[in-house]
Scaffold this active site. Structure first.
Site, PDB file in Angstrom:
ATOM      1  N   LYS A  72      -1.581  -9.345   2.450  1.00  0.00           N
ATOM      2  CA  LYS A  72      -0.852  -8.942   3.660  1.00  0.00           C
ATOM      3  C   LYS A  72      -1.691  -7.919   4.419  1.00  0.00           C
ATOM      4  O   LYS A  72      -2.347  -7.088   3.799  1.00  0.00           O
ATOM      5  CB  LYS A  72       0.506  -8.331   3.304  1.00  0.00           C
ATOM      6  CG  LYS A  72       1.259  -7.759   4.526  1.00  0.00           C
ATOM      7  CD  LYS A  72       2.694  -7.436   4.226  1.00  0.00           C
ATOM      8  CE  LYS A  72       2.941  -6.070   3.644  1.00  0.00           C
ATOM      9  NZ  LYS A  72       2.466  -4.928   4.479  1.00  0.00           N
TER      10      LYS A  72
ATOM     11  N   ASP B 210       0.839  -1.202   0.000  1.00  0.00           N
ATOM     12  CA  ASP B 210       0.000   0.000   0.000  1.00  0.00           C
ATOM     13  C   ASP B 210       0.876   1.256   0.000  1.00  0.00           C
ATOM     14  O   ASP B 210       0.380   2.379  -0.127  1.00  0.00           O
ATOM     15  CB  ASP B 210      -1.012  -0.004   1.154  1.00  0.00           C
ATOM     16  CG  ASP B 210      -0.370  -0.091   2.517  1.00  0.00           C
ATOM     17  OD1 ASP B 210       0.871  -0.235   2.598  1.00  0.00           O
ATOM     18  OD2 ASP B 210      -1.102  -0.014   3.519  1.00  0.00           O
TER      19      ASP B 210
ATOM     20  N   GLU C  92       8.899  -4.664  10.559  1.00  0.00           N
ATOM     21  CA  GLU C  92       9.366  -3.363  10.061  1.00  0.00           C
ATOM     22  C   GLU C  92       9.828  -2.455  11.209  1.00  0.00           C
ATOM     23  O   GLU C  92       9.246  -2.465  12.302  1.00  0.00           O
ATOM     24  CB  GLU C  92       8.234  -2.665   9.279  1.00  0.00           C
ATOM     25  CG  GLU C  92       8.648  -1.281   8.783  1.00  0.00           C
ATOM     26  CD  GLU C  92       7.732  -0.686   7.718  1.00  0.00           C
ATOM     27  OE1 GLU C  92       6.767  -1.339   7.296  1.00  0.00           O
ATOM     28  OE2 GLU C  92       8.027   0.459   7.313  1.00  0.00           O
TER      29      GLU C  92
ATOM     30  N   ASP D  69      -1.225  -6.014  -0.614  1.00  0.00           N
ATOM     31  CA  ASP D  69      -1.566  -5.425   0.692  1.00  0.00           C
ATOM     32  C   ASP D  69      -3.062  -5.143   0.799  1.00  0.00           C
ATOM     33  O   ASP D  69      -3.672  -4.646  -0.161  1.00  0.00           O
ATOM     34  CB  ASP D  69      -0.842  -4.084   0.849  1.00  0.00           C
ATOM     35  CG  ASP D  69       0.249  -4.125   1.903  1.00  0.00           C
ATOM     36  OD1 ASP D  69       0.236  -5.045   2.745  1.00  0.00           O
ATOM     37  OD2 ASP D  69       1.112  -3.235   1.867  1.00  0.00           O
TER      38      ASP D  69
HETATM   39  O1  KIV Z   1       3.503  -1.162   1.696  1.00  0.00           O
HETATM   40  C1  KIV Z   1       4.662  -1.622   1.660  1.00  0.00           C
HETATM   41  O2  KIV Z   1       5.435  -1.350   0.737  1.00  0.00           O
HETATM   42  C2  KIV Z   1       5.076  -2.492   2.751  1.00  0.00           C
HETATM   43  C3  KIV Z   1       6.508  -2.913   2.790  1.00  0.00           C
HETATM   44  C4  KIV Z   1       7.388  -1.775   3.019  1.00  0.00           C
HETATM   45  C5  KIV Z   1       6.744  -4.021   3.733  1.00  0.00           C
HETATM   46  O3  KIV Z   1       4.287  -2.846   3.563  1.00  0.00           O
END
Ligand code: KIV
Length: 279
Positions: free
Chosen positions: A119, A50, A188, A89
């Site tokens: 995710k 995201d 993270e 995401d």
């Molecule tokens: O949104 C994203 O790019 C992420 C990564 C940085 C793990 O969640």
């Protein structure tokens, strides 16, 4: 459901789960068809993060991502890849309210993109959502530690694992995500030694970003990694190229040639000669 002609050779969530403790898992974000094509031969996993809301759409935070946005970019990345496990995401607002809301959104993402997994951010607080999505047959990657979707609530990007209380909470989050059935988890913005301990503690692969080389894999935002990020580059990023300079230099040379009428030259125009009119 989007047809995936590469399904037989694609890395899937179970393949990633089996990589615990093995050769590090190479992950990058991707948002577009051409970038997915360039990255696919080199990575194990492409995340349609995201972060696309900030990186490509210019929003201040990832809260600018919508389900439609994630699906459109997920479709592009699926079209541009054949081998990588593609994870999309779940944007803020699409899953937190209830397990039913989470399953509905996850189903839409998988059915409309054909991706291998979704995710979502959260630990103990999102365990029921993860369990419900997994029970619906959709693999889930967790995301603990610094959670960008909470940045407004927390008043900034706060590194995790700096107090005993927070370290204990991180362990509870990691255990909850794993017990809920996630096949892997992003860690993270977490103190290196804590991220390493978390990684050794749980039986699913950990994917680090601003975490530890002891994680089972690493991920970076593609635009950060190739030096295209025009705003602040986070400390944890290593720039492997300087595309800012490449793009700025190309734009400056193009502008000069247009203004001097050096472009288009004879190689870039059509003539009446037969056989010379192919685009
Ligand atoms: O949104 C994203 O790019 C992420 C990564 C940085 C793990 O969640």
């Amino acid at each position: 459901m989007t047809r995936d002609p590469s399904a037989a050779i694609r890395i899937n969530a179970e393949d990633i789960r089996r990589r615990k403790g093995g050769v590090p898992i190479v992950c990058l974000t991707a948002y577009t068809y051409p970038v997915a094509r360039l990255l696919d031969p080199h990575v194990d996993l492409l995340l349609v993060g995201d972060s696309v809301a900030m990186v490509l759409h210019g929003h201040a935070t990832t809260l600018g991502a919508s389900l439609d946005m994630m699906i459109a970019h997920g479709q592009a990345v699926m079209r541009g890849s054949a081998k990588a496990c593609v994870v999309v995401d779940m944007p803020a607002g699409s899953y937190e309210a209830s397990p039913a809301q989470a399953v509905t959104a996850a189903r839409r993402i998988v059915e409309e993109t054909g991706c291998q997994a979704v995710k979502l951010e959260g630990g103990v607080d999102m365990a029921v959502q993860i369990a419900a999505i997994v029970a619906a047959g959709i693999p889930v990657m967790g995301h603990i530690g610094l959670q960008p979707q909470s940045v407004e609530k927390e008043g900034g990007y706060r590194i995790k694992g700096r107090t005993e209380e927070n370290i204990a909470a991180l362990f509870r989050d990691a255990e909850a995500v794993e017990k809920a059935g996630a096949f892997s988890v992003v860690i993270e913005g977490t103190v290196e030694a804590v991220a390493a301990k978390l990684s050794h503690h749980i039986p699913i692969p950990t994917i680090g970003i601003g975490a530890s080389a002891d994680c089972d894999g690493q991920i970076l935002v593609i635009d950060d990694m190739v030096g295209l990020t025009v705003d602040r580059v986070p400390k944890f990023v290593k720039e492997y190229a300087d595309l800012r300079s490449v793009v700025a230099d190309a734009a400056a040379r193009y502008a000069a040639e247009v203004r001097s009428r050096a472009f288009p030259g004879s190689d870039h125009v059509f003539t009446t000669a037969p056989g010379k009119d192919e685009i």
